[in-house]
Write a protein that holds these residues in place. Structure first.
Motif, PDB file in Angstrom:
ATOM      1  N   PRO A   1      -2.530  -4.342   5.565  1.00  0.00           N
ATOM      2  CA  PRO A   1      -3.323  -3.176   5.162  1.00  0.00           C
ATOM      3  C   PRO A   1      -2.591  -2.214   4.232  1.00  0.00           C
ATOM      4  CG  PRO A   1      -2.352  -2.759   7.288  1.00  0.00           C
ATOM      5  CD  PRO A   1      -1.917  -4.157   6.893  1.00  0.00           C
ATOM      6  N   HIS A   2      -1.407  -2.594   3.772  1.00  0.00           N
ATOM      7  CA  HIS A   2      -0.638  -1.711   2.899  1.00  0.00           C
ATOM      8  C   HIS A   2      -1.312  -1.632   1.531  1.00  0.00           C
ATOM      9  CE1 HIS A   2       2.368  -1.832   6.023  1.00  0.00           C
ATOM     10  NE2 HIS A   2       2.262  -3.146   6.015  1.00  0.00           N
ATOM     11  N   ARG A   3      -1.105  -0.530   0.866  1.00  0.00           N
ATOM     12  CA  ARG A   3      -1.793  -0.279  -0.405  1.00  0.00           C
ATOM     13  C   ARG A   3      -0.835   0.379  -1.382  1.00  0.00           C
ATOM     14  NH1 ARG A   3      -4.984   4.311  -1.932  1.00  0.00           N
ATOM     15  NH2 ARG A   3      -6.337   3.840  -3.711  1.00  0.00           N
TER      16      ARG A   3
ATOM     17  N   MET B   1      -5.254  -0.758 -14.277  1.00  0.00           N
ATOM     18  CA  MET B   1      -4.851   0.305 -13.370  1.00  0.00           C
ATOM     19  C   MET B   1      -6.064   1.003 -12.755  1.00  0.00           C
ATOM     20  SD  MET B   1      -1.574   0.140 -13.220  1.00  0.00           S
ATOM     21  CE  MET B   1      -1.817  -1.646 -13.446  1.00  0.00           C
ATOM     22  N   ALA B   2      -7.086   1.214 -13.550  1.00  0.00           N
ATOM     23  CA  ALA B   2      -8.294   1.862 -13.035  1.00  0.00           C
ATOM     24  C   ALA B   2      -9.004   0.965 -12.034  1.00  0.00           C
ATOM     25  CB  ALA B   2      -9.233   2.208 -14.193  1.00  0.00           C
ATOM     26  N   GLY B   3      -9.118  -0.325 -12.359  1.00  0.00           N
ATOM     27  CA  GLY B   3      -9.832  -1.240 -11.481  1.00  0.00           C
ATOM     28  C   GLY B   3      -9.093  -1.569 -10.202  1.00  0.00           C
ATOM     29  N   ARG B   4      -7.781  -1.710 -10.287  1.00  0.00           N
ATOM     30  CA  ARG B   4      -6.980  -2.090  -9.125  1.00  0.00           C
ATOM     31  C   ARG B   4      -6.590  -0.901  -8.257  1.00  0.00           C
ATOM     32  NH1 ARG B   4      -4.523  -7.122  -8.013  1.00  0.00           N
ATOM     33  NH2 ARG B   4      -6.023  -8.679  -8.712  1.00  0.00           N
ATOM     34  N   PHE B   5      -6.227   0.197  -8.874  1.00  0.00           N
ATOM     35  CA  PHE B   5      -5.580   1.280  -8.133  1.00  0.00           C
ATOM     36  C   PHE B   5      -6.255   2.634  -8.293  1.00  0.00           C
ATOM     37  CE2 PHE B   5      -2.192  -1.722  -9.554  1.00  0.00           C
ATOM     38  CZ  PHE B   5      -2.007  -2.342  -8.328  1.00  0.00           C
ATOM     39  N   GLY B   6      -7.331   2.692  -9.054  1.00  0.00           N
ATOM     40  CA  GLY B   6      -8.027   3.964  -9.241  1.00  0.00           C
ATOM     41  C   GLY B   6      -7.237   4.981 -10.026  1.00  0.00           C
ATOM     42  N   TRP B   7      -6.306   4.513 -10.853  1.00  0.00           N
ATOM     43  CA  TRP B   7      -5.479   5.408 -11.653  1.00  0.00           C
ATOM     44  C   TRP B   7      -6.026   5.445 -13.077  1.00  0.00           C
ATOM     45  CZ3 TRP B   7      -0.229   3.784 -14.093  1.00  0.00           C
ATOM     46  CH2 TRP B   7       0.300   4.857 -14.828  1.00  0.00           C
ATOM     47  N   ALA B   8      -6.381   6.623 -13.542  1.00  0.00           N
ATOM     48  CA  ALA B   8      -6.922   6.789 -14.889  1.00  0.00           C
ATOM     49  C   ALA B   8      -5.780   6.905 -15.896  1.00  0.00           C
ATOM     50  CB  ALA B   8      -7.832   8.005 -14.956  1.00  0.00           C
TER      51      ALA B   8
ATOM     52  N   PRO C   1       6.449  -1.160  -5.156  1.00  0.00           N
ATOM     53  CA  PRO C   1       7.079  -1.685  -3.949  1.00  0.00           C
ATOM     54  C   PRO C   1       8.568  -1.980  -4.182  1.00  0.00           C
ATOM     55  CG  PRO C   1       4.954  -2.728  -4.279  1.00  0.00           C
ATOM     56  CD  PRO C   1       5.250  -1.950  -5.525  1.00  0.00           C
ATOM     57  N   HIS C   2       9.306  -1.880  -3.076  1.00  0.00           N
ATOM     58  CA  HIS C   2      10.754  -1.879  -3.179  1.00  0.00           C
ATOM     59  C   HIS C   2      11.339  -3.286  -3.158  1.00  0.00           C
ATOM     60  CE1 HIS C   2      14.951  -1.069  -1.625  1.00  0.00           C
ATOM     61  NE2 HIS C   2      14.886  -0.381  -2.742  1.00  0.00           N
ATOM     62  N   ASN C   3      12.212  -3.528  -4.098  1.00  0.00           N
ATOM     63  CA  ASN C   3      13.021  -4.751  -4.157  1.00  0.00           C
ATOM     64  C   ASN C   3      14.453  -4.343  -3.848  1.00  0.00           C
ATOM     65  OD1 ASN C   3      14.430  -7.067  -4.878  1.00  0.00           O
ATOM     66  ND2 ASN C   3      13.822  -7.032  -7.031  1.00  0.00           N
ATOM     67  N   PRO C   4      15.038  -4.821  -2.721  1.00  0.00           N
ATOM     68  CA  PRO C   4      14.708  -6.062  -2.023  1.00  0.00           C
ATOM     69  C   PRO C   4      14.008  -5.931  -0.668  1.00  0.00           C
ATOM     70  CG  PRO C   4      16.955  -5.456  -1.509  1.00  0.00           C
ATOM     71  CD  PRO C   4      16.420  -4.364  -2.407  1.00  0.00           C
ATOM     72  N   THR C   5      13.760  -4.736  -0.159  1.00  0.00           N
ATOM     73  CA  THR C   5      13.312  -4.630   1.237  1.00  0.00           C
ATOM     74  C   THR C   5      11.826  -4.930   1.428  1.00  0.00           C
ATOM     75  OG1 THR C   5      12.734  -2.266   1.144  1.00  0.00           O
ATOM     76  CG2 THR C   5      15.053  -2.830   1.628  1.00  0.00           C
ATOM     77  N   GLY C   6      11.039  -4.873   0.345  1.00  0.00           N
ATOM     78  CA  GLY C   6       9.617  -5.134   0.472  1.00  0.00           C
ATOM     79  C   GLY C   6       8.802  -3.964   0.998  1.00  0.00           C
ATOM     80  N   ARG C   7       9.374  -2.777   1.052  1.00  0.00           N
ATOM     81  CA  ARG C   7       8.639  -1.599   1.530  1.00  0.00           C
ATOM     82  C   ARG C   7       7.643  -1.119   0.478  1.00  0.00           C
ATOM     83  NH1 ARG C   7       6.662   1.601   3.811  1.00  0.00           N
ATOM     84  NH2 ARG C   7       7.790   3.552   3.794  1.00  0.00           N
ATOM     85  N   VAL C   8       6.481  -0.649   0.969  1.00  0.00           N
ATOM     86  CA  VAL C   8       5.481  -0.011   0.128  1.00  0.00           C
ATOM     87  C   VAL C   8       5.384   1.445   0.581  1.00  0.00           C
ATOM     88  CG1 VAL C   8       3.062   0.029  -0.573  1.00  0.00           C
ATOM     89  CG2 VAL C   8       4.209  -2.162  -0.170  1.00  0.00           C
ATOM     90  N   LEU C   9       5.710   2.368  -0.293  1.00  0.00           N
ATOM     91  CA  LEU C   9       5.701   3.778   0.079  1.00  0.00           C
ATOM     92  C   LEU C   9       4.272   4.277   0.250  1.00  0.00           C
ATOM     93  CD1 LEU C   9       8.497   5.099  -2.297  1.00  0.00           C
ATOM     94  CD2 LEU C   9       8.680   4.558   0.131  1.00  0.00           C
ATOM     95  N   THR C  10       4.072   5.100   1.272  1.00  0.00           N
ATOM     96  CA  THR C  10       2.752   5.665   1.542  1.00  0.00           C
ATOM     97  C   THR C  10       2.488   6.858   0.629  1.00  0.00           C
ATOM     98  OG1 THR C  10       3.565   7.226   3.198  1.00  0.00           O
ATOM     99  CG2 THR C  10       3.009   4.988   3.969  1.00  0.00           C
ATOM    100  N   ARG C  11       1.251   7.332   0.626  1.00  0.00           N
ATOM    101  CA  ARG C  11       0.911   8.501  -0.176  1.00  0.00           C
ATOM    102  C   ARG C  11       1.738   9.716   0.248  1.00  0.00           C
ATOM    103  NH1 ARG C  11      -2.978   9.826  -3.654  1.00  0.00           N
ATOM    104  NH2 ARG C  11      -4.117   7.879  -3.274  1.00  0.00           N
ATOM    105  N   ASP C  12       1.919   9.895   1.565  1.00  0.00           N
ATOM    106  CA  ASP C  12       2.712  11.031   2.029  1.00  0.00           C
ATOM    107  C   ASP C  12       4.157  10.922   1.560  1.00  0.00           C
ATOM    108  OD1 ASP C  12       0.536  12.147   3.260  1.00  0.00           O
ATOM    109  OD2 ASP C  12       1.068  11.480   5.286  1.00  0.00           O
ATOM    110  N   GLU C  13       4.716   9.724   1.618  1.00  0.00           N
ATOM    111  CA  GLU C  13       6.097   9.535   1.169  1.00  0.00           C
ATOM    112  C   GLU C  13       6.224   9.784  -0.328  1.00  0.00           C
ATOM    113  OE1 GLU C  13       7.979   6.208   4.153  1.00  0.00           O
ATOM    114  OE2 GLU C  13       6.389   5.546   2.803  1.00  0.00           O
ATOM    115  N   LEU C  14       5.288   9.275  -1.095  1.00  0.00           N
ATOM    116  CA  LEU C  14       5.307   9.528  -2.530  1.00  0.00           C
ATOM    117  C   LEU C  14       5.162  11.020  -2.825  1.00  0.00           C
ATOM    118  CD1 LEU C  14       3.088   6.538  -3.704  1.00  0.00           C
ATOM    119  CD2 LEU C  14       5.560   6.763  -3.997  1.00  0.00           C
ATOM    120  N   GLY C  15       4.349  11.706  -2.016  1.00  0.00           N
ATOM    121  CA  GLY C  15       4.200  13.146  -2.180  1.00  0.00           C
ATOM    122  C   GLY C  15       5.507  13.886  -1.949  1.00  0.00           C
ATOM    123  N   GLU C  16       6.303  13.437  -0.982  1.00  0.00           N
ATOM    124  CA  GLU C  16       7.624  14.046  -0.740  1.00  0.00           C
ATOM    125  C   GLU C  16       8.517  13.879  -1.969  1.00  0.00           C
ATOM    126  OE1 GLU C  16       8.894  15.652   1.816  1.00  0.00           O
ATOM    127  OE2 GLU C  16       7.685  15.184   3.598  1.00  0.00           O
TER     128      GLU C  16
END
Length: 407
Positions: free
Chosen positions: A217-219, A83-90, A177-192
């Motif tokens: 470019p999705h992350r 998690m730290a190496g891939r996503f910067g999550w401690a 990421p969402h199954n089945p639509t394949g959407r990746v939520l952005t930081r702003d969306e996750l913040g909501e």
């Protein structure tokens, strides 16, 4: 339609039909011989070589005895490092617990954190076993529809806030990421979502099993990484099984954010919910520590395949709505504009001899949709797409998309 010149990728595009049909897994074993499977979320690709090598080393060493894990398996530290190496999550290794699969992770968390009749919010459409779990456990499903916008599927945060308040939800099952639509939520969306969870004191159970199958470019951003408050109310579920095609190893991890919930989990009898196999741990460690080169090749193939699906649907099924998935290896096709007189899953199986998923099992509003698994070789995908197009009455192409594989 002429195929774009694309490099064939060894190990991914050289899959023989005899080899595929001889596989014992449910994807290829269950359908009749003349049916091509593109349904359940397994990839067709062979097990990554580093995982095979690690398992072989254990078996050749003839040591399948009890593992010496007095403080938990090495997965806990490996997960935190990943998690730290891939996503910067401690993420804290001390808060990680092992389970046999993601569904069990979810069921255990719901069992410990919610009660019979409690309301649980969930995006729809959604992964059918999650919805089935909520029904079986008698949790009241509060569906939050994904809006179909010009920019693809989006969550309606006002609707989520209203639904949670009105229903008195105690938890939210978040799939990103969402199954089945394949959407990746952005930081702003996750913040909501985090703000709604804080406002209504929600436990958030975040399924992030497709995180490593995200296309640039999705992350992917782990939900628990947003803030201290979010971390304290989030349980994160994940596994190496989707990103490395290891479903049968039966190994997943849960990261517990809430102190009370972790303590409640650890107070349970130690073997009540089963323990992971050492072979599952070995396979996961090999994937996370030595499988990155294989995964980069995989993402090259999946990126090519998702674009091919989109191209064929756009050009030969122009009435069918499809958004290029931002993650996963699943395409979500809206066939409702075709005005079919039967469920599209049934029509494609009967007339095209292709087995897909879709429809009612994915929740309210999913009727008329198909989920197509494109994690296969180029030739198999072309045959699948050709048959689907023909079954749905699509336009003829200029070559490609069908007609190459022996029955």
């Amino acid at each position: 339609m002429k195929l774009a010149p694309v490099r064939a990728v060894p190990g991914f595009d050289d899959l023989g039909m005899d080899w595929l049909r001889a596989r014992g897994s449910v994807k290829w074993h269950r359908p009749e011989r003349d049916v091509l499977p593109a349904w359940v979320a397994d990839m067709d690709f062979p097990t990554p070589p580093p995982v095979v090598a690690a398992l072989r080393e254990v078996v050749d060493g003839r040591d399948l005895g009890y593992p010496d894990w007095p403080d938990g398996s090495p997965l806990r530290t490996a997960f935190a490092e990943r998690m730290a190496g891939r996503f910067g999550w401690a993420a804290s290794a001390d808060r990680v617990r092992e389970q046999t699969d993601l569904i069990q992770c979810l069921q255990l968390v719901l069992h410990l954190a919610t009660s019979d009749g409690d309301a649980v919010a969930v995006q729809v459409p959604n992964y059918p076993p999650f919805l089935a779990t909520l029904r079986t456990m008698n949790r009241r499903i509060v569906p939050v529809p994904m809006e179909d916008t010009d920019d693809g599927p989006r969550m309606d945060f006002a609707a989520l806030d209203t639904a949670v308040k009105r229903s008195g939800c105690t938890a939210l099952v978040l799939v990103n990421p969402h199954n089945p639509t394949g959407r990746v939520l952005t930081r702003d969306e996750l913040g909501e979502i985090a703000a709604i969870a804080r406002r209504h004191d929600l436990l958030v159970v975040s399924d992030e099993i497709h995180a490593e199958l995200t296309y640039a470019p999705h992350r992917h951003i782990p939900f628990a990484s947003l803030s201290d408050d979010t971390a304290r109310r989030t349980v994160t579920l994940t596994s190496a099984t989707k990103a490395f095609n290891l479903a049968a190893i039966r190994c997943a991890v849960t990261h517990y954010g809430p102190d009370r919930l972790l303590a409640l989990r650890d107070a349970q009898p130690p073997d009540l919910y089963g323990t992971v196999s050492p072979l599952g741990v070995v396979a996961t460690l090999a994937a996370w520590r030595h499988g990155d080169a294989w995964q980069r090749e995989l993402l090259t193939v999946l990126d090519r395949n998702r674009r091919r699906v989109h191209e064929v649907v756009r050009d030969r099924l122009p009435l069918v709505r499809h958004r290029l998935p931002e993650a996963t290896y699943l395409a979500w096709l809206d066939t409702r504009p075709l005005g079919l007189d039967e469920p599209p899953v049934e029509k494609v199986l009967r007339e095209g001899r292709v087995l897909l998923d879709g429809g009612a099992p994915f929740g309210p509003g999913a009727d008329g949709f198909l989920r197509l698994n494109f994690a296969t070789s180029r030739n198999v995908l072309e045959e699948v797409l050709g048959r689907v197009v023909e079954a749905l009455g699509g336009r003829e192409g200029d070559g490609g998309a069908g007609g190459h594989l022996a029955p």
